[in-house]
Motif scaffolding. Sequence first.
Motif, PDB file in Angstrom:
ATOM      1  N   ALA A 123      -1.949  -4.393 -39.723  1.00  0.00           N
ATOM      2  CA  ALA A 123      -2.291  -5.047 -40.868  1.00  0.00           C
ATOM      3  C   ALA A 123      -1.327  -4.254 -42.043  1.00  0.00           C
ATOM      4  O   ALA A 123      -1.013  -5.059 -42.817  1.00  0.00           O
ATOM      5  N   ALA A 124      -1.126  -3.339 -42.051  1.00  0.00           N
ATOM      6  CA  ALA A 124      -0.144  -2.453 -42.969  1.00  0.00           C
ATOM      7  C   ALA A 124       1.466  -2.979 -43.183  1.00  0.00           C
ATOM      8  O   ALA A 124       1.746  -3.422 -44.065  1.00  0.00           O
ATOM      9  N   VAL A 125       1.760  -3.342 -41.825  1.00  0.00           N
ATOM     10  CA  VAL A 125       3.279  -3.865 -41.903  1.00  0.00           C
ATOM     11  C   VAL A 125       3.088  -5.274 -42.390  1.00  0.00           C
ATOM     12  O   VAL A 125       4.045  -5.769 -43.248  1.00  0.00           O
ATOM     13  N   VAL A 126       2.206  -5.905 -41.914  1.00  0.00           N
ATOM     14  CA  VAL A 126       1.687  -7.347 -42.441  1.00  0.00           C
ATOM     15  C   VAL A 126       2.010  -7.545 -43.954  1.00  0.00           C
ATOM     16  O   VAL A 126       2.448  -8.134 -44.802  1.00  0.00           O
ATOM     17  N   ALA A 127       0.774  -6.525 -44.503  1.00  0.00           N
ATOM     18  CA  ALA A 127       0.512  -6.512 -46.017  1.00  0.00           C
ATOM     19  C   ALA A 127       1.683  -6.169 -46.895  1.00  0.00           C
ATOM     20  O   ALA A 127       2.096  -6.543 -47.612  1.00  0.00           O
ATOM     21  N   ALA A 128       2.546  -5.048 -46.082  1.00  0.00           N
ATOM     22  CA  ALA A 128       3.577  -4.499 -46.779  1.00  0.00           C
ATOM     23  C   ALA A 128       4.716  -5.525 -47.085  1.00  0.00           C
ATOM     24  O   ALA A 128       5.457  -5.500 -48.137  1.00  0.00           O
ATOM     25  N   SER A 129       4.866  -6.270 -46.044  1.00  0.00           N
ATOM     26  CA  SER A 129       5.940  -7.397 -45.993  1.00  0.00           C
ATOM     27  C   SER A 129       5.549  -8.510 -47.084  1.00  0.00           C
ATOM     28  O   SER A 129       6.321  -8.950 -47.790  1.00  0.00           O
ATOM     29  N   VAL A 130       4.262  -8.806 -47.096  1.00  0.00           N
ATOM     30  CA  VAL A 130       3.858  -9.919 -48.030  1.00  0.00           C
ATOM     31  C   VAL A 130       3.963  -9.311 -49.486  1.00  0.00           C
ATOM     32  O   VAL A 130       4.552  -9.893 -50.649  1.00  0.00           O
ATOM     33  N   TRP A 131       3.538  -8.006 -49.701  1.00  0.00           N
ATOM     34  CA  TRP A 131       3.562  -7.455 -50.996  1.00  0.00           C
ATOM     35  C   TRP A 131       5.139  -7.334 -51.402  1.00  0.00           C
ATOM     36  O   TRP A 131       5.705  -7.655 -52.600  1.00  0.00           O
ATOM     37  N   THR A 132       5.910  -7.038 -50.390  1.00  0.00           N
ATOM     38  CA  THR A 132       7.288  -6.716 -50.915  1.00  0.00           C
ATOM     39  C   THR A 132       8.053  -8.118 -51.209  1.00  0.00           C
ATOM     40  O   THR A 132       8.880  -8.087 -52.214  1.00  0.00           O
ATOM     41  N   PHE A 133       7.908  -8.945 -50.085  1.00  0.00           N
ATOM     42  CA  PHE A 133       8.760 -10.050 -50.283  1.00  0.00           C
ATOM     43  C   PHE A 133       8.412 -10.925 -51.434  1.00  0.00           C
ATOM     44  O   PHE A 133       9.130 -11.702 -52.323  1.00  0.00           O
ATOM     45  N   HIS A 134       6.943 -10.820 -51.625  1.00  0.00           N
ATOM     46  CA  HIS A 134       6.429 -11.758 -52.681  1.00  0.00           C
ATOM     47  C   HIS A 134       6.812 -11.069 -54.387  1.00  0.00           C
ATOM     48  O   HIS A 134       7.158 -11.912 -55.175  1.00  0.00           O
TER      49      HIS A 134
ATOM     50  N   MET B 152       8.556   1.228 -50.014  1.00  0.00           N
ATOM     51  CA  MET B 152       8.367   2.668 -49.077  1.00  0.00           C
ATOM     52  C   MET B 152       7.421   2.384 -47.982  1.00  0.00           C
ATOM     53  O   MET B 152       7.464   2.692 -47.042  1.00  0.00           O
ATOM     54  N   LEU B 153       6.273   1.671 -48.305  1.00  0.00           N
ATOM     55  CA  LEU B 153       5.108   1.579 -47.176  1.00  0.00           C
ATOM     56  C   LEU B 153       5.528   0.542 -46.120  1.00  0.00           C
ATOM     57  O   LEU B 153       5.246   0.692 -44.912  1.00  0.00           O
ATOM     58  N   LEU B 154       6.315  -0.570 -46.674  1.00  0.00           N
ATOM     59  CA  LEU B 154       7.047  -1.353 -45.148  1.00  0.00           C
ATOM     60  C   LEU B 154       7.882  -0.311 -44.410  1.00  0.00           C
ATOM     61  O   LEU B 154       7.852  -0.445 -43.383  1.00  0.00           O
ATOM     62  N   LEU B 155       8.755   0.221 -45.081  1.00  0.00           N
ATOM     63  CA  LEU B 155       9.664   1.276 -44.291  1.00  0.00           C
ATOM     64  C   LEU B 155       8.962   2.261 -43.376  1.00  0.00           C
ATOM     65  O   LEU B 155       9.072   2.522 -42.222  1.00  0.00           O
ATOM     66  N   LEU B 156       7.801   2.777 -43.976  1.00  0.00           N
ATOM     67  CA  LEU B 156       7.068   3.840 -43.213  1.00  0.00           C
ATOM     68  C   LEU B 156       6.209   3.086 -42.102  1.00  0.00           C
ATOM     69  O   LEU B 156       6.300   3.580 -41.044  1.00  0.00           O
ATOM     70  N   PHE B 157       5.736   2.163 -42.320  1.00  0.00           N
ATOM     71  CA  PHE B 157       4.720   1.629 -41.315  1.00  0.00           C
ATOM     72  C   PHE B 157       5.714   0.481 -40.145  1.00  0.00           C
ATOM     73  O   PHE B 157       5.444   0.364 -38.958  1.00  0.00           O
TER      74      PHE B 157
ATOM     75  N   ALA C 122       7.947   0.028 -34.890  1.00  0.00           N
ATOM     76  CA  ALA C 122       9.143   0.262 -33.983  1.00  0.00           C
ATOM     77  C   ALA C 122       9.264   1.293 -33.116  1.00  0.00           C
ATOM     78  O   ALA C 122       9.754   1.125 -32.105  1.00  0.00           O
ATOM     79  N   SER C 123       8.407   2.387 -33.490  1.00  0.00           N
ATOM     80  CA  SER C 123       8.489   3.612 -32.665  1.00  0.00           C
ATOM     81  C   SER C 123       7.976   3.699 -31.378  1.00  0.00           C
ATOM     82  O   SER C 123       8.675   3.950 -30.281  1.00  0.00           O
ATOM     83  N   GLY C 124       6.968   2.578 -30.966  1.00  0.00           N
ATOM     84  CA  GLY C 124       6.197   2.154 -29.738  1.00  0.00           C
ATOM     85  C   GLY C 124       7.487   1.834 -28.804  1.00  0.00           C
ATOM     86  O   GLY C 124       7.556   2.451 -27.881  1.00  0.00           O
ATOM     87  N   PRO C 125       7.895   0.547 -29.104  1.00  0.00           N
ATOM     88  CA  PRO C 125       8.880  -0.066 -28.410  1.00  0.00           C
ATOM     89  C   PRO C 125      10.189   0.893 -28.021  1.00  0.00           C
ATOM     90  O   PRO C 125      10.826   0.888 -26.933  1.00  0.00           O
ATOM     91  N   VAL C 126      10.644   1.392 -28.957  1.00  0.00           N
ATOM     92  CA  VAL C 126      11.911   2.103 -28.859  1.00  0.00           C
ATOM     93  C   VAL C 126      11.446   3.425 -27.868  1.00  0.00           C
ATOM     94  O   VAL C 126      12.408   3.756 -27.166  1.00  0.00           O
TER      95      VAL C 126
END
Length: 277
Positions: A175-186, A250-255, A260-264
């Motif tokens: 939810a954080a990465v989706v919300a941060a993406s919307v917040w940033t791009f909007h 910053m929140l988008l980069l953090l989350f 990405a850490s899991g698949p990597v």
Amino acid sequence: MSQDPSNRESQTPPHDDDDLAKTFLRESEVVEEALEDGKKVRRKGIYLLPNLFTTSALFSGFFSVVAAINGDFTSASIAIFIAMVLDGLDGRVARLTNTQSAFGAEFDSLSDMLSFGVAPGLVAFTWILQDVGKTGWVVAFLYVACAALRLARFNVQIGSVDKRWFIGLPSPSAAAVVAASVWTFHSFDADAFGFKLLMLFLVGAAGVLMVSNVRYYSFKDVDLKGPVPFVVLLAIVLGFVVISIEPSVMLLLLFGAYVASGPVCALLRKVKSGAKG
């Protein structure tokens, strides 16, 4: 001799309302079995303090939905992060005050479904995914369905998996990465077709990762009570300062890094095992 009807009514015991209230309280009471000193006991009522935090998280999730419907996507995204903070507090408060309960666990799971399942999917859809047509709402529904499956799987796996790891991306992080993406791009008025495709990928990938078997570090083995070097506190302060400069980015980069850490890490383990073989 006949009596005045008004007198007869005044002589009726005024306990009907009291009995009705007592009946309602008795029949609506929460009763659950709990282990106390190794014995099963039937416990009535719920613990107020942790459930207040859960209710607050639920309210934040609902506010996010309402804000998204009204077109206030910044507030909608921030509300999801507030729900994350409150969701992290309710369990810790319950453990610190020894007020864990089955009711609290179920209530928390339902609150998570709204705050980290329905709300992010609806926020992303109402902001930009609806412009993609049928594909947009299908991807949004995929995210919501995966969040529900993730929460259901988490509930049945409690106590049977290593606490150091989450199996699948945790729903708050998705939810954080989706919300941060919307917040940033909007905030940057990013409405080009490329951003629509990017959001399709982000929302869909977050949903799939939630139901995957990819491991994510849980941070549950971090000792918050023990002493730490001074530099750790300094790093935390600097982290807050950096986030405050441009919170959405910053929140988008953090989350994003956590997602990405899991698949990597899974890929690195596979490569390492292949090299050994």
